[in-house]
Design an enzyme around this catalytic site. Structure first.
Site: not given
Ligand code: MEV
Length: 315
Positions: A100, A104-107, A109-110, A151
Site C-alpha cells: 500500500p 509507512g510500508l516503504g512502497s 523504496a521497494a 527505508d
Molecule cells: C519513514 O519510514 C520513517 C521516517 O523516520 C522518515 C525517514 O526516516 O526518512 C518518518
C-alpha cells in the site's frame, strides 16, 4: 549489451523503533515485510525502441527518453544506467506492487529497489545491497525530501537492520523469532508532509524535540539488546514507550491510538504506530498463540488490512 528477460522483487518494511528521531541522527530499527512486495520485470523490445517504463497499477506507460526529469521510475532507471555506464537498452520495464502506498510500508523504496535490480541484472550486472540502497536513496529524496535512508536500506538488504544516518548499516541478529501484526488505519499519510511538520515543530522548540529524539534513540538501543537476546516481553514494553513518545511528537492520531489500544487490550505484548504517523500503519508484537485473536480485534476495530509477519535473522 542487449537485456535479457528477468524479474526482480523487493519487500515492504516497517520501522520498529526510532521513526522521525532517525532523521535527526538517532538510531532506529527496521525490518523487512516479505509478504508484500514490489516487482519489476524487464523484457527485451525491438531494436531502436529504447527503454519504456510501465506501471499498470497507476496507468503509467512512458518512454524513458520523454519521461519528466523528476519522475521517480525514470530517475531510478537513469541513475542505474549512469552507475553502470550502460547505454539505454531496448526494453520494457514493468513495475507493480502489492505494498500500500503512503502508509509507512516503504512502497517507494521497494519499487525503486526492484527496478534498479531488475534493470542492472538484465544488463549482466549484479549489484551489492549497498549499491542498490545508495541508488534508491537518491530516488527517495524525490519522494520524501529529507529521508534518513532507513527505508531504502532495510528494503535493499532485506534483513532486520539497526540504522544510524550516515553510518554503515548494521544487520541485526534476532535471538528469538517474534511475530508482528501490522494494522492499517486505511488513512494515507505522505511521509514527506509529516516529516516536514515535525521539522517545523522542531525548529520552533529544538530543546524539547531534541530531548524526545534522545529518548527515542535510547529506546532503539535498548530494543536492539532485547532483540539480540530474544527478550520479547521487554521488546513489547519498549514499543509501548516509543508510542507514548510519538504521541508527544504529535504524529499519532485517534485511529492509530485506537488500534494500538485495541491490540494491547486483546493480548499484544506491545504496540505502536510505525512510520511517519498521522495515518498509515500500526504494529503490535504478539505471542504466536494470540496472533489470530489480536488480528481479529484489530479488524473489528476498523483496521482495513492486518498483515502477520514473523521476524527472524535471515542469511
Ligand atoms: C519513514 O519510514 C520513517 C521516517 O523516520 C522518515 C525517514 O526516516 O526518512 C518518518
Amino acid at each position: 549489451m542487449a537485456p535479457v528477460s528477468l524479474q526482480s522483487s523487493a519487500p515492504g518494511k516497517v520501522i520498529l523503533f526510532g521513526e522521525h528521531a532517525v532523521v535527526y541522527g538517532r538510531p532506529a530499527i527496521a525490518v523487512p515485510v516479505t509478504q508484500i512486495r514490489a516487482t519489476a520485470i524487464v523484457e527485451p523490445a525491438p531494436p531502436g525502441s529504447g527503454l519504456t517504463l510501465v506501471a499498470p497499477d497507476i496507468g503509467k506507460n512512458v518512454p524513458l527518453a520523454t519521461a519528466p526529469q523528476e519522475e521517480p521510475l525514470a530517475v531510478a532507471a537513469r541513475l542505474t544506467l549512469d552507475h553502470l555506464s550502460a547505454p539505454e537498452p531496448d526494453a520494457t520495464l514493468t513495475v507493480s506492487s502489492t505494498i500500500p502506498i503512503a502508509s509507512g510500508l516503504g512502497s517507494g523504496a521497494a519499487v525503486s529497489t526492484a527496478l534498479i535490480r531488475a534493470l542492472a541484472t538484465s544488463l549482466g550486472h549484479t549489484l551489492e545491497p549497498a549499491e542498490v540502497s545508495a541508488l534508491a536513496f537518491k530516488v527517495e529524496k524525490i519522494h520524501h525530501g529529507t529521508p534518513s535512508g532507513i527505508d531504502n536500506t532495510v528494503v535493499a538488504y532485506e534483513q532486520p537492520v539497526y540504522f544510524v544516518r550516515g553510518h554503515p548499516v548494521e544487520r541485526l541478529t534476532v535471538g528469538e523469532h517474534f511475530t508482528l501484526l501490522i494494522g492499517d488505519t486505511g488513512i494515507r499519510s505522505p511521509t514527506k508532509k509529516i516529516v516536514g511538520l515535525v521539522r517545523q515543530a522542531c525548529n520552533r522548540n529544538p530543546a524539547r524535540y531534541d530531548a524526545l529524539f534522545d529518548q527515542m534513540g535510547d529506546l532503539a538501543d535498548e530494543a536492539r539488546q532485547a532483540i539480540e537476546i530474544g527478550d520479547i516481553e521487554t521488546l513489547g514494553l519498549l514499543m509501548d514507550e516509543n508510542h507514548t513518545l510519538l504521541i508527544e511528537l504529535h504524529v499519532s492520531s485517534p485511529r492509530l491510538d485506537e488500534l494500538v489500544e485495541t491490540a494491547r487490550l486483546t493480548g499484544a505484548l506491545g504496540a505502536k504506530l510505525s512510520g511517519a504517523g498521522r495515518g498509515g500503519n500500526m504494529i503490535a508484537l504478539v505471542e504466536d498463540d494470540f496472533a489470530e485473536e489480536v488480528a481479529e480485534s484489530l479488524r473489528e476495530a476498523g483496521a482495513v488490512r492486518v498483515i502477520c509477519t514473523t521476524i527472524t535473522t535471515t542469511e
